[in-house]
Design a protein around this motif. Structure first.
Motif, PDB file in Angstrom:
ATOM      1  N   UNK A  35      18.226  49.280 -50.503  1.00 55.00           N
ATOM      2  CA  UNK A  35      18.127  47.939 -51.320  1.00 55.00           C
ATOM      3  C   UNK A  35      18.415  48.422 -52.519  1.00 55.00           C
ATOM      4  N   UNK A 178      23.399  44.427 -50.831  1.00 53.90           N
ATOM      5  CA  UNK A 178      21.457  44.446 -50.516  1.00 53.90           C
ATOM      6  C   UNK A 178      22.064  46.166 -49.551  1.00 53.90           C
ATOM      7  N   UNK A 180      20.891  48.240 -47.313  1.00 57.21           N
ATOM      8  CA  UNK A 180      19.530  48.088 -46.273  1.00 57.21           C
ATOM      9  C   UNK A 180      19.869  49.751 -45.589  1.00 57.21           C
ATOM     10  N   UNK A 359      12.353  29.169 -43.738  1.00 58.78           N
ATOM     11  CA  UNK A 359      11.238  29.430 -42.352  1.00 58.78           C
ATOM     12  C   UNK A 359      11.049  27.837 -42.620  1.00 58.78           C
ATOM     13  N   UNK A 360      11.817  27.260 -40.417  1.00 63.01           N
ATOM     14  CA  UNK A 360      11.336  25.516 -40.232  1.00 63.01           C
ATOM     15  C   UNK A 360       9.642  25.750 -39.914  1.00 63.01           C
ATOM     16  N   UNK A 383       1.231  30.080 -37.138  1.00 63.81           N
ATOM     17  CA  UNK A 383       1.696  29.772 -35.444  1.00 63.81           C
ATOM     18  C   UNK A 383       0.859  29.219 -34.698  1.00 63.81           C
ATOM     19  N   UNK A 408       8.406  24.091 -31.092  1.00 62.62           N
ATOM     20  CA  UNK A 408       7.996  24.799 -32.519  1.00 62.62           C
ATOM     21  C   UNK A 408       6.819  25.552 -31.942  1.00 62.62           C
ATOM     22  N   UNK A 410       6.028  27.024 -35.516  1.00 60.83           N
ATOM     23  CA  UNK A 410       5.309  27.416 -37.120  1.00 60.83           C
ATOM     24  C   UNK A 410       4.872  26.039 -37.251  1.00 60.83           C
ATOM     25  N   UNK A 455       2.054  40.155 -45.180  1.00 57.73           N
ATOM     26  CA  UNK A 455       1.786  41.260 -43.843  1.00 57.73           C
ATOM     27  C   UNK A 455       1.242  40.468 -42.900  1.00 57.73           C
ATOM     28  N   UNK A 456      -0.006  39.854 -43.783  1.00 51.66           N
ATOM     29  CA  UNK A 456      -0.863  40.101 -42.347  1.00 51.66           C
ATOM     30  C   UNK A 456      -0.617  38.873 -41.488  1.00 51.66           C
TER      31      UNK A 456
ATOM     32  N   UNK B 178      -2.127  43.338 -48.046  1.00 48.45           N
ATOM     33  CA  UNK B 178      -1.465  43.768 -48.497  1.00 48.45           C
ATOM     34  C   UNK B 178      -1.776  42.981 -49.835  1.00 48.45           C
ATOM     35  N   UNK B 349      -4.086  44.062 -39.451  1.00 51.97           N
ATOM     36  CA  UNK B 349      -3.820  44.051 -38.092  1.00 51.97           C
ATOM     37  C   UNK B 349      -2.107  43.987 -38.180  1.00 51.97           C
ATOM     38  N   UNK B 354       1.886  39.862 -35.172  1.00 45.56           N
ATOM     39  CA  UNK B 354       0.922  38.944 -36.335  1.00 45.56           C
ATOM     40  C   UNK B 354       2.044  39.287 -37.981  1.00 45.56           C
ATOM     41  N   UNK B 355       2.203  40.186 -37.934  1.00 46.44           N
ATOM     42  CA  UNK B 355       2.484  40.862 -39.176  1.00 46.44           C
ATOM     43  C   UNK B 355       4.135  40.559 -39.982  1.00 46.44           C
ATOM     44  N   UNK B 357       6.663  36.967 -40.256  1.00 45.44           N
ATOM     45  CA  UNK B 357       6.841  36.048 -39.768  1.00 45.44           C
ATOM     46  C   UNK B 357       8.551  35.700 -39.152  1.00 45.44           C
ATOM     47  N   UNK B 358       8.342  35.179 -37.960  1.00 41.06           N
ATOM     48  CA  UNK B 358       9.835  35.089 -37.046  1.00 41.06           C
ATOM     49  C   UNK B 358      10.496  33.743 -37.319  1.00 41.06           C
ATOM     50  N   UNK B 359      11.662  33.647 -37.351  1.00 38.12           N
ATOM     51  CA  UNK B 359      12.128  32.653 -37.901  1.00 38.12           C
ATOM     52  C   UNK B 359      13.026  31.685 -36.397  1.00 38.12           C
ATOM     53  N   UNK B 360      12.416  30.999 -36.381  1.00 40.34           N
ATOM     54  CA  UNK B 360      12.978  29.889 -35.704  1.00 40.34           C
ATOM     55  C   UNK B 360      14.160  29.472 -35.944  1.00 40.34           C
ATOM     56  N   UNK B 410      18.860  26.976 -38.792  1.00 43.98           N
ATOM     57  CA  UNK B 410      19.212  27.588 -38.208  1.00 43.98           C
ATOM     58  C   UNK B 410      19.953  28.004 -37.430  1.00 43.98           C
ATOM     59  N   UNK B 448      12.652  32.593 -31.784  1.00 48.14           N
ATOM     60  CA  UNK B 448      12.366  33.281 -32.568  1.00 48.14           C
ATOM     61  C   UNK B 448      12.893  34.759 -33.070  1.00 48.14           C
ATOM     62  N   UNK B 452      15.450  40.876 -40.135  1.00 51.77           N
ATOM     63  CA  UNK B 452      16.124  41.954 -40.890  1.00 51.77           C
ATOM     64  C   UNK B 452      15.668  41.588 -41.919  1.00 51.77           C
ATOM     65  N   UNK B 453      15.473  42.891 -43.173  1.00 54.01           N
ATOM     66  CA  UNK B 453      15.939  42.431 -44.661  1.00 54.01           C
ATOM     67  C   UNK B 453      17.094  41.669 -44.391  1.00 54.01           C
ATOM     68  N   UNK B 454      17.480  41.470 -45.796  1.00 50.35           N
ATOM     69  CA  UNK B 454      18.644  40.981 -45.539  1.00 50.35           C
ATOM     70  C   UNK B 454      18.258  40.409 -47.089  1.00 50.35           C
TER      71      UNK B 454
END
Lengths: 456, 456
Positions: A35, A178, A180, A359-360, A383, A408, A410, A455-456, B178, B349, B354-355, B357-360, B410, B448, B452-454
């Motif tokens: 990172x 970055x 990774x 995030x849409x 969600x 959808x 979210x 993160x939760x 967190x 959790x 749950x932990x 966010x998923x990106x649509x 996206x 969804x 990965x971190x970018x």
């Protein structure tokens, strides 16, 4: 100090980031490079993996020996050896021959593919007892087992070719990006033990305001504890930089001037966390203007919250006067300051919109917005729960919502509240940006949310 | 070691996380608590902000004194003082009176709101020259300035009330969550200098395989450098834990057994990065089974990539046998191992869904998938460029795509490639999950994406 500065747009301010330079470069062991920001392009010095490898357990063959093979009409191949992991086979494969191989093993010369073990059966011998044999050894083997092949393979099937991951000379990693886990893994594959990276910038934090007391003191009535030093430090840590605290400076010109000089000397960017009052802003501008080799670039940005933001360029370093409200200071950091920090960190692209994924989400309430300024509204994301089509937060009176809600998942719930309330940031998962030419957004609208780390 | 284990589903494996306990607790200064996991609920020990504060520069008034005020019919109020920042006013406000106040200042008794300075005009005096005066002082002031109020204010307008952010006794932070910058800021507001957090877990990494050489060695033909130790270490760092390397162990039972014992002794979870061959897996299971107080919980998961994953419980600690292909090991870490690490870290959790966010996103290509297993496909995310409605990647032959493409920004482009190719992870921005009862997903589908971190 009677200059009047025209309030600038977010876009105008963002363009100023390019005036600032990245920090210097250092070399670090790759195990410390996660990172960090790569500071030079890296080319492959050799092919990866460097040899033809099996991706399945089975038999290395020349694919032509298997053409036409099927359950009812299997091909029969002579098993001339078994390949040990990590060894270069000492024999080669001819037409009509096969060698036992495990996933990751190196194919012998003459073999271009692997038949999965599930599609084979050994006849007349335990091939696994064979070890690698060369042509002469083979001549001495009295009994050569045979394998039946029930399915044909194509050339290069179930193998990774010697330069299939990366070819020698190919650019594999780009300066300003970055590192990774996968990028560091790629460097490891090439035997690169150290990588050139940009140094980790230090960001100074100066707290000002006669009403601010250190957190370990009990504030008298009318005073509050120093919250912003901590929220800003956290945002700096999150961004991958190092916060350096310069304490609480009373509203005293000389004290602030000295703190600024020290912070500019010791760090790569300075944040002055000040009050939101007009007097306080004037005071900050006055002190910044009296610093040597310093130019005020921004005095007011057409965003809400965060309008009373000040940016100066002192030598080659940015120094910011941030608004005093806790939410305003956090939003300004994320939206305005972060792209400048990204620039200093050495990233190629420094705009937050390019640098993070939006995030849409479907908005659950109407939000009004004034034209001529960009609004950032805190939102809670949630969600859709499966089968919960009657979620009370979202209803279904709106046709756009009805169209999208099943696809959808979210939703973004606006959190309305004063920018002096840290509660609203504790509740928030993201920020909704409403552009300066937009009067507002409506319940059911598809909006793009800038995520706050959760993160939760 | 002839047990046959039934391959388990992802959901079955996820349920096993609850068998493992969180690490122990420590107290850290709040400046070191960013992105740690809180280990106890925290209640507000007093109201925040603790007094009624102005959120605007202007005049503190009793709102009833302004009712009906307008440009054409202003209210006239006596300016009886000016409130210094950080001080508790020594006077109170009666009906018909006002006091000058700055943002963040404390309202005097009797004042319930602030009129913005923009809606006022001072008549007959410079109110700013006034300092805080008490009732007796006031009697001695020969000339009292007046302020014209052009707009009425409601009770509590432009103020934050004394308990508006948080009330004494209210639970403000929840154990197992967190600590973001805002949560730490809230602790600072309460004068909490140290917070109880879960310790940072250590995760041991053991590399196995006769074909693996250290990265600083030049591999002979048939051998490759130890990539997985680095990619796994990076994923552990990203998750907020500490990787501990135990080196490369040759395929030798005693050596692996000793390495496992040492790693289990010194860390909170152990990863064995092994080969993907059947022989290698059997070997790992054999060694794990011979460890004291150790039970094999999982031997195979119905996911792709990542099927040959092994999980054992040794005492109270999880020990994993991960697949050897670099992509498989990374996917298994993100999807399978991470929830267990979250549990050990103390999060409430621990499921990845749950932990994070998923990106649509809208899929740009059809992707086939086998029923009976959950597939994870690497994807590259990109945003629609404004006005680029003819993006060659997405076309417009599909009606669902046509409906969504203008609202949606996206897109997810599947990256097809062998799981032994690290290139595919370097290209990837996220993972697309295709459920075990789904045969495939189609171009134009809303999906969804697990990010990965970018940062570029």
């Amino acid at each position: 100090m009677n200059h009047f500065f025209k309030v600038q747009s977010l876009e105008q301010v963002a363009l100023l980031a390019h005036q600032f330079a990245a920090v210097t470069i250092e070399k670090v062991p790759i195990s410390d490079s996660f990172f960090r920001v790569l500071a030079k392009d890296i080319e492959a010095t050799h092919d990866i993996p460097g040899f033809r490898r099996a991706t399945m357990d089975g038999y290395a063959v020349n694919s032509s020996s298997t053409f036409g093979a099927s359950e009812s009409n299997p091909a029969w191949l002579e098993v001339i050896g078994s390949i040990s992991m990590g060894e270069s086979p000492s024999f080669s494969i001819q037409s009509g021959q096969a060698a036992k191989i495990s996933t990751g093993g190196m194919l012998p010369d003459g073999a271009d593919s692997v038949v999965m073990v599930e599609h084979t059966e050994v006849i007349g011998g335990e091939s696994s007892s064979l070890t690698g044999v060369d042509r002469e050894d083979k001549a001495q083997v009295s009994y050569i087992p045979t394998v039946e092949i029930y399915k044909s393979v194509a050339p290069l099937q179930n193998v990774i070719d010697k330069d299939e991951d990366f070819k020698k000379g190919e650019k594999i990693l780009t300066s300003g990006t970055l590192l990774r886990p996968q990028e560091v893994g790629l460097a490891a594959a090439l035997g690169i033990c150290e990588l050139p990276v940009y140094k980790i910038p230090k960001v100074g934090i100066i707290s000002t305001g006669d009403e601010i007391v250190p957190i370990d003191k009990t504030p008298q009535l009318g005073k509050i504890r120093d919250i912003n030093s901590y929220t800003l430090a956290g945002l700096i840590v999150e961004a991958g930089a190092i916060p350096v605290q310069y304490g609480i400076i009373k509203d005293n010109e000389e004290a602030l001037l000295n703190a600024c000089k020290k912070a500019l000397d010791e760090t790569d960017m300075v944040l002055i966390s000040g009050g939101s009052s007009v007097g306080n802003r004037d005071f900050t501008v006055k002190v910044l203007s009296s610093l040597k080799d310093t130019e005020i670039l921004v005095h007011g940005i057409s965003i809400s919250p965060g309008k009373p933001t000040i940016l100066a360029k002192s030598g080659i370093k940015p120094i910011w006067g941030l608004p005093g409200h806790v939410v305003s200071a956090m939003v300004v950091f994320k939206i305005v300051v972060l792209p400048f920090l990204r620039q200093i960190q050495g990233f190629i692209s420094c705009k937050p919109k390019d640098s993070s994924i939006l995030i849409p989400a479907i908005l659950t309430k109407n939000v009004a917005s004034a034209q001529g300024r960009t609004d950032f509204v805190r939102v809670k994301l949630f969600r859709k729960i499966d089968g919960d089509s009657n979620n009370s937060n979202v209803g279904n009176s709106n046709s756009q919502y009805s169209t999208l809600k099943d696809k959808y998942e979210i939703f973004a719930e606006p959190i309305l509240g004063k920018s002096g309330l840290i509660r609203t940031m504790v509740m928030a998962d993201g920020l909704l940006e409403i552009g300066e030419n937009v009067e507002g957004v409506e319940r059911g609208d598809l909006v793009n949310i800038i995520p706050l780390r959760t993160l939760e």
